[in-house]
Design a protein around this motif. Structure first.
Motif, PDB file in Angstrom:
ATOM      1  N   GLU A  52       0.841  -1.188   0.000  1.00 30.75           N
ATOM      2  CA  GLU A  52       0.000   0.000   0.000  1.00 30.75           C
ATOM      3  C   GLU A  52       0.882   1.245   0.000  1.00 30.75           C
ATOM      4  OE1 GLU A  52      -3.235   0.257  -0.332  1.00 30.75           O
ATOM      5  OE2 GLU A  52      -3.454  -1.921  -0.489  1.00 30.75           O
ATOM      6  N   GLY A  53       0.670   2.101  -0.977  1.00 33.62           N
ATOM      7  CA  GLY A  53       1.389   3.365  -1.007  1.00 33.62           C
ATOM      8  C   GLY A  53       2.839   3.269  -1.434  1.00 33.62           C
ATOM      9  N   ARG A  54       3.235   2.132  -2.002  1.00 32.05           N
ATOM     10  CA  ARG A  54       4.628   1.965  -2.414  1.00 32.05           C
ATOM     11  C   ARG A  54       4.685   1.088  -3.662  1.00 32.05           C
ATOM     12  NH1 ARG A  54       9.950   1.180   1.217  1.00 32.05           N
ATOM     13  NH2 ARG A  54      11.324   0.167  -0.302  1.00 32.05           N
ATOM     14  N   ILE A  55       5.561   1.451  -4.591  1.00 37.43           N
ATOM     15  CA  ILE A  55       5.791   0.667  -5.809  1.00 37.43           C
ATOM     16  C   ILE A  55       7.278   0.357  -5.883  1.00 37.43           C
ATOM     17  CG2 ILE A  55       5.622   0.600  -8.321  1.00 37.43           C
ATOM     18  CD1 ILE A  55       3.430   2.749  -8.116  1.00 37.43           C
ATOM     19  N   ASN A  56       7.609  -0.908  -5.986  1.00 35.82           N
ATOM     20  CA  ASN A  56       9.003  -1.338  -6.068  1.00 35.82           C
ATOM     21  C   ASN A  56       9.307  -1.852  -7.476  1.00 35.82           C
ATOM     22  OD1 ASN A  56       9.499  -0.782  -3.341  1.00 35.82           O
ATOM     23  ND2 ASN A  56       8.762  -2.796  -2.708  1.00 35.82           N
ATOM     24  N   ILE A  59      16.159   6.741 -13.401  1.00 40.90           N
ATOM     25  CA  ILE A  59      16.641   7.580 -12.303  1.00 40.90           C
ATOM     26  C   ILE A  59      16.301   9.047 -12.556  1.00 40.90           C
ATOM     27  CG2 ILE A  59      18.716   8.341 -11.063  1.00 40.90           C
ATOM     28  CD1 ILE A  59      19.912   5.549 -11.677  1.00 40.90           C
ATOM     29  N   GLU A  60      16.438   9.500 -13.803  1.00 43.61           N
ATOM     30  CA  GLU A  60      16.058  10.873 -14.138  1.00 43.61           C
ATOM     31  C   GLU A  60      14.571  11.097 -13.850  1.00 43.61           C
ATOM     32  OE1 GLU A  60      17.868  13.370 -15.052  1.00 43.61           O
ATOM     33  OE2 GLU A  60      19.775  12.519 -15.726  1.00 43.61           O
ATOM     34  N   GLY A  61      13.750  10.104 -14.168  1.00 39.66           N
ATOM     35  CA  GLY A  61      12.321  10.224 -13.909  1.00 39.66           C
ATOM     36  C   GLY A  61      12.011  10.298 -12.426  1.00 39.66           C
ATOM     37  N   LEU A  62      12.717   9.511 -11.621  1.00 34.90           N
ATOM     38  CA  LEU A  62      12.522   9.578 -10.178  1.00 34.90           C
ATOM     39  C   LEU A  62      12.937  10.939  -9.633  1.00 34.90           C
ATOM     40  CD1 LEU A  62      13.811   6.040  -9.066  1.00 34.90           C
ATOM     41  CD2 LEU A  62      11.457   6.871  -8.978  1.00 34.90           C
ATOM     42  N   ALA A  72       6.805  19.673  -6.465  1.00 33.74           N
ATOM     43  CA  ALA A  72       6.148  20.083  -5.227  1.00 33.74           C
ATOM     44  C   ALA A  72       4.912  19.226  -4.970  1.00 33.74           C
ATOM     45  CB  ALA A  72       5.767  21.559  -5.312  1.00 33.74           C
ATOM     46  N   GLY A  73       4.549  19.117  -3.705  1.00 32.86           N
ATOM     47  CA  GLY A  73       3.338  18.377  -3.354  1.00 32.86           C
ATOM     48  C   GLY A  73       3.644  16.988  -2.829  1.00 32.86           C
ATOM     49  N   THR A  74       2.590  16.298  -2.425  1.00 31.69           N
ATOM     50  CA  THR A  74       2.725  14.947  -1.888  1.00 31.69           C
ATOM     51  C   THR A  74       2.509  13.927  -2.997  1.00 31.69           C
ATOM     52  OG1 THR A  74       0.386  14.912  -1.293  1.00 31.69           O
ATOM     53  CG2 THR A  74       1.955  15.660   0.392  1.00 31.69           C
ATOM     54  N   HIS A  75       2.964  12.707  -2.756  1.00 30.21           N
ATOM     55  CA  HIS A  75       2.856  11.641  -3.743  1.00 30.21           C
ATOM     56  C   HIS A  75       2.011  10.507  -3.176  1.00 30.21           C
ATOM     57  CE1 HIS A  75       5.949  13.645  -6.093  1.00 30.21           C
ATOM     58  NE2 HIS A  75       6.695  13.717  -5.003  1.00 30.21           N
ATOM     59  N   GLU A  76       1.087  10.041  -3.991  1.00 33.46           N
ATOM     60  CA  GLU A  76       0.249   8.918  -3.579  1.00 33.46           C
ATOM     61  C   GLU A  76       1.094   7.677  -3.315  1.00 33.46           C
ATOM     62  OE1 GLU A  76      -3.380   6.103  -5.329  1.00 33.46           O
ATOM     63  OE2 GLU A  76      -2.638   7.811  -6.492  1.00 33.46           O
ATOM     64  N   TYR A  77       2.137   7.497  -4.146  1.00 28.17           N
ATOM     65  CA  TYR A  77       3.004   6.331  -4.012  1.00 28.17           C
ATOM     66  C   TYR A  77       4.450   6.756  -3.846  1.00 28.17           C
ATOM     67  CZ  TYR A  77      -0.754   3.240  -5.618  1.00 28.17           C
ATOM     68  OH  TYR A  77      -1.923   2.545  -5.733  1.00 28.17           O
ATOM     69  N   GLN A  78       5.148   6.097  -2.965  1.00 29.71           N
ATOM     70  CA  GLN A  78       6.600   6.148  -2.960  1.00 29.71           C
ATOM     71  C   GLN A  78       7.087   5.111  -3.966  1.00 29.71           C
ATOM     72  OE1 GLN A  78       8.687   5.591   0.689  1.00 29.71           O
ATOM     73  NE2 GLN A  78       8.150   7.605   1.501  1.00 29.71           N
ATOM     74  N   VAL A  96      12.042   8.693 -18.505  1.00 32.06           N
ATOM     75  CA  VAL A  96      10.884   7.841 -18.226  1.00 32.06           C
ATOM     76  C   VAL A  96      10.120   8.478 -17.069  1.00 32.06           C
ATOM     77  CG1 VAL A  96      10.135   5.581 -17.382  1.00 32.06           C
ATOM     78  CG2 VAL A  96      11.964   5.741 -19.081  1.00 32.06           C
ATOM     79  N   ARG A  97       8.935   8.979 -17.364  1.00 37.82           N
ATOM     80  CA  ARG A  97       8.164   9.702 -16.351  1.00 37.82           C
ATOM     81  C   ARG A  97       7.593   8.724 -15.323  1.00 37.82           C
ATOM     82  NH1 ARG A  97       3.813  11.946 -17.538  1.00 37.82           N
ATOM     83  NH2 ARG A  97       3.944  13.722 -16.109  1.00 37.82           N
ATOM     84  N   THR A  98       7.927   8.958 -14.073  1.00 40.07           N
ATOM     85  CA  THR A  98       7.458   8.090 -12.994  1.00 40.07           C
ATOM     86  C   THR A  98       5.935   8.127 -12.890  1.00 40.07           C
ATOM     87  OG1 THR A  98       9.531   8.467 -11.815  1.00 40.07           O
ATOM     88  CG2 THR A  98       7.695   7.590 -10.533  1.00 40.07           C
ATOM     89  N   GLU A  99       5.328   9.260 -13.229  1.00 39.81           N
ATOM     90  CA  GLU A  99       3.869   9.358 -13.178  1.00 39.81           C
ATOM     91  C   GLU A  99       3.208   8.334 -14.096  1.00 39.81           C
ATOM     92  OE1 GLU A  99       5.558  13.298 -11.957  1.00 39.81           O
ATOM     93  OE2 GLU A  99       5.939  11.843 -13.546  1.00 39.81           O
ATOM     94  N   GLU A 100       3.827   8.039 -15.238  1.00 38.06           N
ATOM     95  CA  GLU A 100       3.269   7.038 -16.147  1.00 38.06           C
ATOM     96  C   GLU A 100       3.370   5.644 -15.538  1.00 38.06           C
ATOM     97  OE1 GLU A 100       4.222   7.251 -20.346  1.00 38.06           O
ATOM     98  OE2 GLU A 100       4.985   9.289 -20.074  1.00 38.06           O
TER      99      GLU A 100
END
Length: 239
Positions: free
Chosen positions: A40-44, A61-64, A71-77, A182-186
């Motif tokens: 929950e709340g984490r993607i490995n 790594i660039e995407g991370l 800015a802001g909070t992230h739903e997933y680490q 590679v966009r982490t949001e995707e």
């Protein structure tokens, strides 16, 4: 003297001789199925390789960096586990330090057996290659790593189309075969989509593993060759 060439390419003839087209295959049963549960709340994410230029993990790594720098909070680490040594590893370590990502990018030496399986069990998606463009390769990739991850039952992230996967295969996310970040949001959106289709990690692994057995097992990849021999070669009448 040659009736057929067996090839992993899409060539229909080689030196004027018809071909039998097949794929790289593996012993699916020899690969332990991934275990564990979705966090929950984490993607490995996990990348296992002898780190070379064509792996292109700097794009991840660039995407991370962009993801955590926003800015802001992230739903997933989102965490990245890189397993193995090789000439590109120092670059990945340098970027991790440069961007202050030591809490999110984790490096391991070469691991095998239970140690590697346990790390796979903690991870949700597997990385293939993101730097094939550096080798001027723009076709569909048949890397054994893609087969191994499918056999383990893991969704794939890749920077190059994979030969045995149709474009609409639901458990692989293909990024452009170039040097773009590679966009982490995707990745997060893809993870959400996977969980909406199958929330149980074990059942998801079974589904992906069945696909591997049907398409990249040795039985599957050798079938066109066996079929040709059985049709062409007549039983001997010698006694």
């Amino acid at each position: 003297y040659v009736d057929r060439f067996v090839t992993y390419t899409e060539d229909r003839e080689i030196f004027g001789v018809p071909t039998i087209c097949t794929y790289n295959g593996i012993n699916v049963e020899s690969m332990p199925k991934v275990g564990g549960t979705f966090s929950e709340g984490r993607i490995n994410l996990i990348g296992v390789a002898f780190m070379q230029r064509h792996h292109g993990y700097e794009r991840i790594i660039e995407g991370l960096h962009q993801y955590y720098d926003a800015a802001g909070t992230h739903e997933y680490q989102v965490h990245l586990y890189l397993v193995g040594d090789g000439p590109e590893k120092p670059l990945y370590q340098e970027l991790t330090c440069k961007y202050g990502l030591e809490a999110y990018v984790h490096f391991y030496p070469t691991l095998v057996g239970e140690q590697l399986d346990e790390l796979y069990d903690r991870c949700d998606m597997a990385l293939v290659s993101f730097g094939m463009y550096k080798a001027h390769f723009f076709g569909k990739m048949g890397a054994l790593k893609s087969r191994e991850c499918l056999a383990k039952g893991m969704p794939l992230l890749t920077g190059c189309a994979i030969d045995v996967l149709p474009e609409d295969y639901p458990y692989a996310l293909v990024f452009p075969n170039d040097g773009s970040t590679v966009r982490t949001e995707e990745i997060v959106s893809f993870y959400r989509k996977i969980k909406s289709m199958e929330a149980d990690k074990g059942r998801l692994a079974d589904t992906i593993r069945r696909y591997a057995a049907e398409h990249v097992s040795m039985e599957a990849v050798m079938k066109p060759i066996v079929d040709y021999i059985e049709v062409t070669v007549q039983p001997s009448t010698c006694r």
